[in-house]
Design an enzyme around this catalytic site. Structure first.
Site, PDB file in Angstrom:
ATOM      1  CG  ASP A  72      13.846  -2.717  18.410  1.00 12.10           C
ATOM      2  OD1 ASP A  72      13.490  -3.689  19.089  1.00 12.10           O
ATOM      3  OD2 ASP A  72      14.645  -2.797  17.465  1.00 12.10           O
TER       4      ASP A  72
ATOM      5  CB  VAL B 105      12.632   3.669   5.732  1.00 16.93           C
ATOM      6  CG1 VAL B 105      11.667   4.142   4.665  1.00 16.93           C
ATOM      7  CG2 VAL B 105      13.731   4.705   5.950  1.00 16.93           C
ATOM      8  NE  ARG B 106      11.597  -3.608   9.544  1.00 14.13           N
ATOM      9  CZ  ARG B 106      11.496  -4.916   9.708  1.00 14.13           C
ATOM     10  NH1 ARG B 106      12.504  -5.694   9.324  1.00 14.13           N
ATOM     11  NH2 ARG B 106      10.428  -5.454  10.244  1.00 14.13           N
TER      12      ARG B 106
ATOM     13  CB  VAL C 261      -0.941   0.013   1.224  1.00 16.99           C
ATOM     14  CG1 VAL C 261      -1.719   1.327   1.302  1.00 16.99           C
ATOM     15  CG2 VAL C 261      -1.907  -1.169   1.155  1.00 16.99           C
TER      16      VAL C 261
ATOM     17  CE1 TYR D  36      -2.281  -7.619  10.761  1.00 16.43           C
ATOM     18  CE2 TYR D  36      -4.501  -8.413  10.306  1.00 16.43           C
ATOM     19  CZ  TYR D  36      -3.470  -7.522  10.054  1.00 16.43           C
ATOM     20  OH  TYR D  36      -3.630  -6.523   9.125  1.00 16.43           O
TER      21      TYR D  36
ATOM     22  CB  SER E  70      -7.165  -5.735   9.376  1.00 16.50           C
ATOM     23  OG  SER E  70      -7.613  -6.945   8.799  1.00 16.50           O
TER      24      SER E  70
ATOM     25  CB  ALA F 218       4.540   0.354   9.168  1.00 16.02           C
ATOM     26  CB  ALA F 219       0.866  -3.659  10.152  1.00 19.34           C
TER      27      ALA F 219
END
Length: 328
Positions: A52, A31-32, A12, A147, A121, A76-77
């Site tokens: 974290d 972003v990571r 998405v 979830y 969701s 994000a999930a």
């Protein structure tokens, strides 16, 4: 207008960022690690793993990262995993889907962000509906699936936060999202339909609500206009396409779309095997979950979303399938 997006490299998120940049929004992405896949116009905020992220340790993220941001879009999930082998799945889902979400939202509220859009969701409502008895936003249901429960708890936390602060929240519960780049079961169905093999799915009379990626992105974009979508404030909203389809109807649409793309391409043919027989063999093989998705109904009532906001889908099922087929 500056927008803050999480999950920018996801299914998405990628489509959403393309849409936002086309509307000349300024975009920040959480972003990571630095991503070369994102457009240069996107300012990347690197925070590592969302699991974290806690109130005591925001892993480098601070209120200054939300400077001049008006809306946060949180996609994000930790996604639903069919065979989750972690020691405590619920704990892992909660770390990302509930706890990190609420830390992110608290930082946003403290920074003066006006709206927090949360992609939840339809699984919060449940896994299956009776035929022609769709889920509604007002259904009272506490999910047991880890979830879905983590998403439900995040929703409750966000609505409570909205009551404490000046930031409003918009909670969107989509059903299955499909579009270019889709993975998982939907991608597998597309691939199987492009093979000249018999498939036993020609007599499935369930009803499934879906949402095209283009429609979801359009709706999220609609909610960025705070005046136009003011009635979305602190609401739980269900969204879906204009039409529900059975599994058999969907597969026939896929086959027809593939045929339009290439008249010489051979497609699968559908055998009218009774669902009772299919369910028997699915249980025998321990594939109950997959069988429920293929043969069960899951319908969504999106009338509140449409009546409240006046938004309507921008593409049909056939149009979105055609876009997917171009990649197949």
């Amino acid at each position: 207008m500056k927008i803050f997006v999480t999950g920018a490299n996801g299914f998405v998120g990628k489509a959403l960022i393309v849409n936002l940049l086309s509307q000349i929004y300024e975009v920040k992405a959480l972003v990571r690690q630095f991503s070369k896949a994102l457009p240069l116009a996107v300012e990347q905020i690197i925070v590592g793993d969302l699991a974290d992220l806690t109130l005591s340790d925001t892993t480098g993220l601070s209120t200054r990262d939300f400077k001049d941001v008006e809306v946060v879009i949180h996609t994000a999930a930790r996604v639903h995993i069919i065979n989750d082998n972690t020691f405590n799945p619920l704990l892992e889902f909660r770390k990302v889907n509930r706890d990190a979400t609420l830390v992110l939202a608290r930082l946003a509220a403290n920074s003066g962000v006006k709206r927090f859009i949360f992609l939840s969701s339809i699984k919060v409502n449940g896994e299956i509906t009776s035929l022609n008895k769709p889920f509604t936003p007002d259904d009272v249901h506490v999910p047991k699936d880890p979830y879905a429960l983590s998403k439900y708890e995040a929703e409750k936390g966000l609505l409570a936060l909205a009551q404490e602060t000046e930031m409003d929240v918009v909670i969107i519960r989509p059903p299955l999202i499909y579009g270019p780049g889709v993975k998982g079961n939907f991608s597998s169905l597309m691939k199987w339909m492009s093979k000249p093999v018999p498939l036993p799915f020609g007599a499935i009379h369930n009803q499934r609500s879906l949402v095209a990626l283009d429609n979801l992105v359009s709706f999220i974009s609609f909610c960025l206009d705070l005046k136009k979508s003011s009635k979305a404030s602190n609401q739980v909203l269900l969204i879906c396409d204009d039409e529900d389809v059975s599994t058999t109807q969907l597969l026939k649409k896929v086959r027809q779309t593939l045929n339009f793309q290439s008249s010489s391409r051979k497609q699968a043919w559908l055998l009218p095997v009774p669902v009772s027989i299919l369910m028997f063999f699915a249980k025998l093989l321990g594939k109950d979950n997959i069988a429920n998705r293929l043969f069960g109904s899951l319908q969504v009532d999106s009338s509140k979303t449409r009546d409240l906001l006046g938004w309507t889908p921008v593409v049909t099922v056939d149009e979105q399938l055609a876009k997917i087929a171009k990649e197949t």
